[in-house]
Design an enzyme around this catalytic site. Structure first.
Site, PDB file in Angstrom:
ATOM      1  N   SER A  32      29.019  45.066  35.507  1.00 45.51           N
ATOM      2  CA  SER A  32      29.721  43.820  35.174  1.00 45.51           C
ATOM      3  C   SER A  32      29.071  43.276  33.907  1.00 45.51           C
ATOM      4  O   SER A  32      27.911  43.597  33.613  1.00 45.51           O
ATOM      5  CB  SER A  32      29.517  42.811  36.307  1.00 45.51           C
ATOM      6  OG  SER A  32      29.862  41.505  35.887  1.00 45.51           O
ATOM      7  N   TYR A  50      23.997  37.322  41.905  1.00 45.72           N
ATOM      8  CA  TYR A  50      24.951  38.385  41.540  1.00 45.72           C
ATOM      9  C   TYR A  50      24.535  39.014  40.201  1.00 45.72           C
ATOM     10  O   TYR A  50      24.512  40.235  40.063  1.00 45.72           O
ATOM     11  CB  TYR A  50      26.363  37.789  41.449  1.00 45.72           C
ATOM     12  CG  TYR A  50      27.437  38.771  41.032  1.00 45.72           C
ATOM     13  CD1 TYR A  50      27.874  39.769  41.900  1.00 45.72           C
ATOM     14  CD2 TYR A  50      28.038  38.703  39.767  1.00 45.72           C
ATOM     15  CE1 TYR A  50      28.876  40.664  41.523  1.00 45.72           C
ATOM     16  CE2 TYR A  50      29.039  39.589  39.383  1.00 45.72           C
ATOM     17  CZ  TYR A  50      29.449  40.563  40.277  1.00 45.72           C
ATOM     18  OH  TYR A  50      30.446  41.464  39.890  1.00 45.72           O
TER      19      TYR A  50
HETATM   20  N1  LIG Z   1      36.574  40.989  40.006  1.00 38.55           N
HETATM   21  C1  LIG Z   1      35.788  40.847  38.962  1.00 38.55           C
HETATM   22  O1  LIG Z   1      35.962  39.921  38.173  1.00 38.55           O
HETATM   23  C2  LIG Z   1      34.696  41.841  38.684  1.00 38.55           C
HETATM   24  C3  LIG Z   1      34.078  41.814  37.427  1.00 38.55           C
HETATM   25  C4  LIG Z   1      33.062  42.716  37.152  1.00 38.55           C
HETATM   26  C5  LIG Z   1      32.674  43.624  38.110  1.00 38.55           C
HETATM   27  N2  LIG Z   1      33.270  43.639  39.330  1.00 38.55           N
HETATM   28  C6  LIG Z   1      32.795  44.618  40.305  1.00 38.55           C
HETATM   29  O2  LIG Z   1      33.861  45.442  40.712  1.00 38.55           O
HETATM   30  C7  LIG Z   1      33.572  45.967  42.010  1.00 38.55           C
HETATM   31  C8  LIG Z   1      34.791  45.777  42.895  1.00 38.55           C
HETATM   32  O3  LIG Z   1      35.014  44.393  43.068  1.00 38.55           O
HETATM   33  P1  LIG Z   1      36.467  43.730  43.135  1.00 38.55           P
HETATM   34  O4  LIG Z   1      36.498  42.647  42.138  1.00 38.55           O
HETATM   35  O5  LIG Z   1      37.522  44.746  43.139  1.00 38.55           O
HETATM   36  O6  LIG Z   1      36.349  42.971  44.544  1.00 38.55           O
HETATM   37  P2  LIG Z   1      36.987  43.249  45.967  1.00 38.55           P
HETATM   38  O7  LIG Z   1      38.469  43.324  45.868  1.00 38.55           O
HETATM   39  O8  LIG Z   1      36.363  42.233  46.839  1.00 38.55           O
HETATM   40  O9  LIG Z   1      36.464  44.720  46.327  1.00 38.55           O
HETATM   41  C9  LIG Z   1      35.180  44.965  46.784  1.00 38.55           C
HETATM   42  C10 LIG Z   1      35.198  46.257  47.548  1.00 38.55           C
HETATM   43  O10 LIG Z   1      33.861  46.549  47.982  1.00 38.55           O
HETATM   44  C11 LIG Z   1      33.914  46.798  49.375  1.00 38.55           C
HETATM   45  N3  LIG Z   1      32.653  46.493  50.033  1.00 38.55           N
HETATM   46  C12 LIG Z   1      32.014  45.308  50.167  1.00 38.55           C
HETATM   47  N4  LIG Z   1      30.891  45.455  50.877  1.00 38.55           N
HETATM   48  C13 LIG Z   1      30.819  46.777  51.203  1.00 38.55           C
HETATM   49  C14 LIG Z   1      29.906  47.562  51.928  1.00 38.55           C
HETATM   50  N5  LIG Z   1      28.802  47.038  52.506  1.00 38.55           N
HETATM   51  N6  LIG Z   1      30.143  48.893  52.050  1.00 38.55           N
HETATM   52  C15 LIG Z   1      31.250  49.446  51.504  1.00 38.55           C
HETATM   53  N7  LIG Z   1      32.170  48.756  50.825  1.00 38.55           N
HETATM   54  C16 LIG Z   1      31.949  47.432  50.675  1.00 38.55           C
HETATM   55  C17 LIG Z   1      35.048  45.925  49.895  1.00 38.55           C
HETATM   56  O11 LIG Z   1      35.434  46.418  51.165  1.00 38.55           O
HETATM   57  P3  LIG Z   1      35.993  45.428  52.324  1.00 38.55           P
HETATM   58  O12 LIG Z   1      37.405  45.114  51.948  1.00 38.55           O
HETATM   59  O13 LIG Z   1      35.868  46.256  53.550  1.00 38.55           O
HETATM   60  O14 LIG Z   1      35.117  44.212  52.320  1.00 38.55           O
HETATM   61  C18 LIG Z   1      36.072  46.160  48.798  1.00 38.55           C
HETATM   62  O15 LIG Z   1      36.714  47.387  49.001  1.00 38.55           O
HETATM   63  C19 LIG Z   1      32.329  45.231  42.500  1.00 38.55           C
HETATM   64  O16 LIG Z   1      31.199  46.061  42.307  1.00 38.55           O
HETATM   65  C20 LIG Z   1      32.258  44.017  41.593  1.00 38.55           C
HETATM   66  O17 LIG Z   1      30.955  43.526  41.435  1.00 38.55           O
HETATM   67  C21 LIG Z   1      34.278  42.767  39.645  1.00 38.55           C
END
Ligand SMILES: NC(=O)c1ccc[n+]([C@@H]2O[C@H](COP(=O)([O-])OP(=O)(O)OC[C@H]3O[C@@H](n4cnc5c(N)ncnc54)[C@H](OP(=O)(O)O)[C@@H]3O)[C@@H](O)[C@H]2O)c1
Length: 289
Positions: A138, A151
């Protein structure tokens, strides 16, 4: 199925992981999509081609990691794994002065130790295919935002893990990249709002006196960021580039906000960067009041 066309992605139930799984499936990859809940497995399977397989994995469970990798090994029938996309992650925050250490520990369990453990478990399969590791970092891994520091700390660790792995695997044929998105429209923001509200509830009165306004403001910022964020498809574009470009780039910034913050932290002295960020936050606080 050739090994180069196989990818294992963690956290594929929603958001970026889901977008990547479905995109890679659409363009012909054999996708092993890591999920935690049967309903997410059913939804993904229904939305994808028959090639896509879901694999149950909680990245904080050593037993589930071992079982998932054993399942992968069987499905790959002796071939290696083309790519591991370490995407699973959670958000969370609170003021450094009062944030419960357990909140920070939980973030590291998922975002850092989970990523490390899954990578270690998959490396034999990746070595066999001279595959790729793509870590979901990120811009928070480069530029810190107050009140979501836990975070940011975890994403800084992802940067170090990625750089270190790339250096240690130099010459192995395994490419290692980190994706660095800014705000992306995914459920993480809603979940983050909840965790900030939870953090606020567990804070002592003095903390709420000192930081209550900031925490309320940050609740609004998360909703605002969700509206402004790029679509998860934009992150999937970067993942496809990291899979297909040889040599891959070491890092892929996604979104205008990420590019601007990366530039500021690279070019400007800390104090000037701090002052720009604090002024931008004060402006936003007024706009969102
Ligand atoms: N959205 C943003 O603005 C953004 C920006 C930069 C980076 N990111 C990164 O992108 C990645 C995905 O995030 P997202 O934004 O797509 O959010 P999201 O929709 O909340 O997705 C997160 C995913 O991680 C899974 N997860 C959480 N805890 C877990 C665990 N203990 N074991 C296995 N899976 C787990 C969740 O599964 P469940 O549904 O089962 O909880 C979900 O599939 C993350 O690493 C986040 O830090 C996001």
């Amino acid at each position: 199925m050739t090994s180069a066309s196989t990818v294992f992605i963690t956290g594929a139930s929603t958001g970026i992981g889901e977008a990547c799984a479905l995109r890679l499936d659409r363009i012909g990859y054999t996708v092993f999509a890591g999920v935690r809940k049967p309903e997410d497995a059913a939804r993904l399977t229904a939305a994808a081609s028959p090639r896509l397989r879901t694999i149950r994995i909680d990245v904080t469970s050593a037993a589930e990691i071992a079982a998932a990798v054993a399942e992968l090994e069987t499905a790959l029938e002796g071939q290696g794994l083309g790519a591991l996309i370490n995407n699973a992650g959670i958000a969370g925050g609170g003021p450094i002065e009062f944030v419960p250490v357990d909140v920070v520990r939980r973030l590291f369990e998922v975002n850092v130790f989970g990523m490390l453990a899954v990578t270690q478990a998959c490396l034999p399969l990746l070595r066999a295919a001279r595959g790729r590791v793509i870590n979901m970092g990120s811009i928070a891994g480069k530029a810190v935002t107050p009140y979501v520091v836990p975070y940011c700390m975890s994403k800084h660790a992802v940067e170090a893990l990625t750089d270190g792995l790339r250096l240690e695997l130099a010459g192995s044929g395994i490419e290692v990249s980190v994706i660095e998105p800014g705000a992306v429209r995914t459920p993480i923001w809603e979940k983050g709002k909840t965790s900030l509200a939870d953090a606020a509830r567990s804070l002592p009165a003095v903390a709420l006196e000192r930081y209550g306004d900031k925490l309320r403001f940050f609740g609004k910022v998360l909703a605002f960021n969700n509206d402004r964020g790029v679509s998860p498809e934009r992150v999937a574009d970067a993942v496809v580039a990291a899979l297909r470009t040889t040599p891959s780039r070491t890092r892929y910034l996604v979104g205008r906000d990420a590019k601007i913050r990366a530039l500021i932290s690279r070019l400007l002295p800390d104090r000037i960067g701090d002052s720009l960020l604090l002024k931008a936050m004060a402006r936003l606080e007024r706009d969102l009041a």
